[in-house]
Write an enzyme that holds these catalytic residues in place. Structure first.
Site, mmCIF file in Angstrom:
data_model
loop_
_atom_site.group_PDB
_atom_site.id
_atom_site.type_symbol
_atom_site.label_atom_id
_atom_site.label_comp_id
_atom_site.label_asym_id
_atom_site.label_seq_id
_atom_site.Cartn_x
_atom_site.Cartn_y
_atom_site.Cartn_z
ATOM 1 N N SER A 7 0.833 -1.193 0.000
ATOM 2 C CA SER A 7 0.000 0.000 0.000
ATOM 3 C C SER A 7 0.877 1.257 0.000
ATOM 4 O O SER A 7 2.060 1.172 0.313
ATOM 5 C CB SER A 7 -0.860 -0.049 1.262
ATOM 6 N N LYS A 26 6.245 0.524 9.279
ATOM 7 C CA LYS A 26 5.171 0.649 8.302
ATOM 8 C C LYS A 26 3.889 1.116 8.986
ATOM 9 O O LYS A 26 3.803 1.128 10.195
ATOM 10 C CB LYS A 26 4.947 -0.697 7.607
ATOM 11 N N GLY A 27 2.923 1.504 8.146
ATOM 12 C CA GLY A 27 1.633 1.897 8.705
ATOM 13 C C GLY A 27 1.303 3.354 8.498
ATOM 14 O O GLY A 27 0.271 3.832 8.972
ATOM 15 N N GLY A 28 2.171 4.062 7.736
ATOM 16 C CA GLY A 28 1.871 5.461 7.428
ATOM 17 C C GLY A 28 0.510 5.606 6.751
ATOM 18 O O GLY A 28 -0.191 6.592 6.944
ATOM 19 N N LYS A 75 14.099 6.779 2.958
ATOM 20 C CA LYS A 75 13.568 5.723 3.839
ATOM 21 C C LYS A 75 14.617 5.017 4.718
ATOM 22 O O LYS A 75 14.294 4.620 5.837
ATOM 23 C CB LYS A 75 12.770 4.696 3.018
ATOM 24 N N THR A 101 4.286 4.679 -3.167
ATOM 25 C CA THR A 101 5.337 4.014 -3.948
ATOM 26 C C THR A 101 4.760 2.769 -4.637
ATOM 27 O O THR A 101 5.064 2.495 -5.801
ATOM 28 C CB THR A 101 6.543 3.654 -3.059
ATOM 29 N N GLU A 155 -0.955 -5.678 5.362
ATOM 30 C CA GLU A 155 0.376 -5.757 4.725
ATOM 31 C C GLU A 155 1.221 -6.835 5.392
ATOM 32 O O GLU A 155 1.937 -7.577 4.712
ATOM 33 C CB GLU A 155 1.092 -4.407 4.836
HETATM 34 C C1 5RP Z 1 1.014 1.853 4.465
HETATM 35 C C2 5RP Z 1 2.480 1.692 4.441
HETATM 36 C C3 5RP Z 1 3.217 2.312 3.297
HETATM 37 O O1 5RP Z 1 3.876 1.301 2.606
HETATM 38 C C4 5RP Z 1 4.200 3.310 3.829
HETATM 39 O O2 5RP Z 1 3.483 4.280 4.584
HETATM 40 C C5 5RP Z 1 4.987 3.986 2.715
HETATM 41 O O3 5RP Z 1 4.141 4.812 1.985
HETATM 42 P P1 5RP Z 1 4.665 5.684 0.764
HETATM 43 O O4 5RP Z 1 5.086 4.723 -0.307
HETATM 44 O O5 5RP Z 1 3.472 6.518 0.383
HETATM 45 O O6 5RP Z 1 5.824 6.520 1.258
HETATM 46 O O7 5RP Z 1 3.080 1.092 5.285
HETATM 47 O O8 5RP Z 1 0.467 1.267 5.623
#
Ligand code: 5RP
Length: 229
Positions: A30, A97-99, A124, A33, A106
């Site tokens: 999710s 993770k979890g943003g 990252k 990216t 996931e």
């Molecule tokens: C969602 C996630 C995403 O993979 C994580 O937040 C990275 O997001 P992005 O690719 O928008 O930087 O863990 O729960």
């Protein structure tokens, strides 16, 4: 396009090339990216021979818009390859993770994938998890303020209920809340922290992915670095 957006696309293109030639089912994590990865898939012939398992409603919408063939985890025998994003990656390839709030699904998808790879821009990698972001914890709604107190005691941090941009509580695809824990110090032992938090009643899942990533593709400028544990 910003440098970070360009790096996301570069990492996504790189992951596309790494899909095993005999893969039949590909998992989609999710976030933005992975959304870039979905858009690259839509342009490629590879997608036509594959079935995709999305980890969240966000990426399911992206995948449907891209015309990908979808299934769910209970209707496939195995997931050959999963591509996901991360908020932070430590030198052992443990992940924060979890943003986007999709951490529980996931993690389930990661555990049931033969190969679990992460695509990331140059921001990252970190020395220790929670250097830059709070720790997301998915909790059931019942008693969430008391669960929050136990989390604050366990981690010596500030706990905030995640809200949407409309100021209402964010609800996960599983119907739960996300508590974001702002730590005073980065996490020194992710596995110990994970085990400690998972033992708190009301905690569904923690945004620490310990020992799950097989490879991380980090785009830096025009290069992609492959990190392995
Ligand atoms: C969602 C996630 C995403 O993979 C994580 O937040 C990275 O997001 P992005 O690719 O928008 O930087 O863990 O729960």
């Amino acid at each position: 396009m910003s440098q970070i957006e360009e790096e996301k696309v570069l990492a996504a293109k790189f992951a596309l090339e790494r899909i095993p030639s005999d893969a039949r089912v590909v998992g989609l994590g999710s976030g933005s990216t992975v959304a870039a990865f979905v858009r690259e898939l839509a342009k490629s012939d590879i997608a036509r021979r594959l079935t995709f398992v999305p980890a969240s409603s966000q990426i399911e919408e992206e995948a449907l818009a891209a015309g990908l063939r979808l299934s769910d985890l209970d209707h496939v025998e195995a997931v050959d390859f999963t591509v996901d994003g991360a908020d932070e990656v430590d030198p052992e390839l443990n992940l924060l993770k979890g943003g986007g709030g999709a951490l529980t699904r996931e993690k389930i998808l990661a555990v049931h994938s033969d190969l679990y790879v992460i695509i990331a821009d140059h921001t990252k990698p970190v020395e220790a998890l929670c250097s830059r972001h709070p720790l997301p914890v998915e909790v059931v709604k019942f008693g969430r303020s008391h669960t929050a107190e136990l989390l604050a005691e366990a981690l010596d941090g500030e706990v905030a209920l995640r809200k949407t941009r409309f100021g209402i509580p964010f609800i996960t695809d599983n119907g739960n809340y996300i508590l974001d824990v702002k730590l005073k110090e980065p996490i020194s032992d992710p596995e110990a922290t994970l085990n400690q938090l998972k033992s708190i009643p009301g905690v569904v899942e923690v945004g620490l992915f310990v020992g799950l990533a097989d490879e991380v593709y980090v785009a830096e400028g025009r290069e992609v670095r492959v990190l392995t544990p």
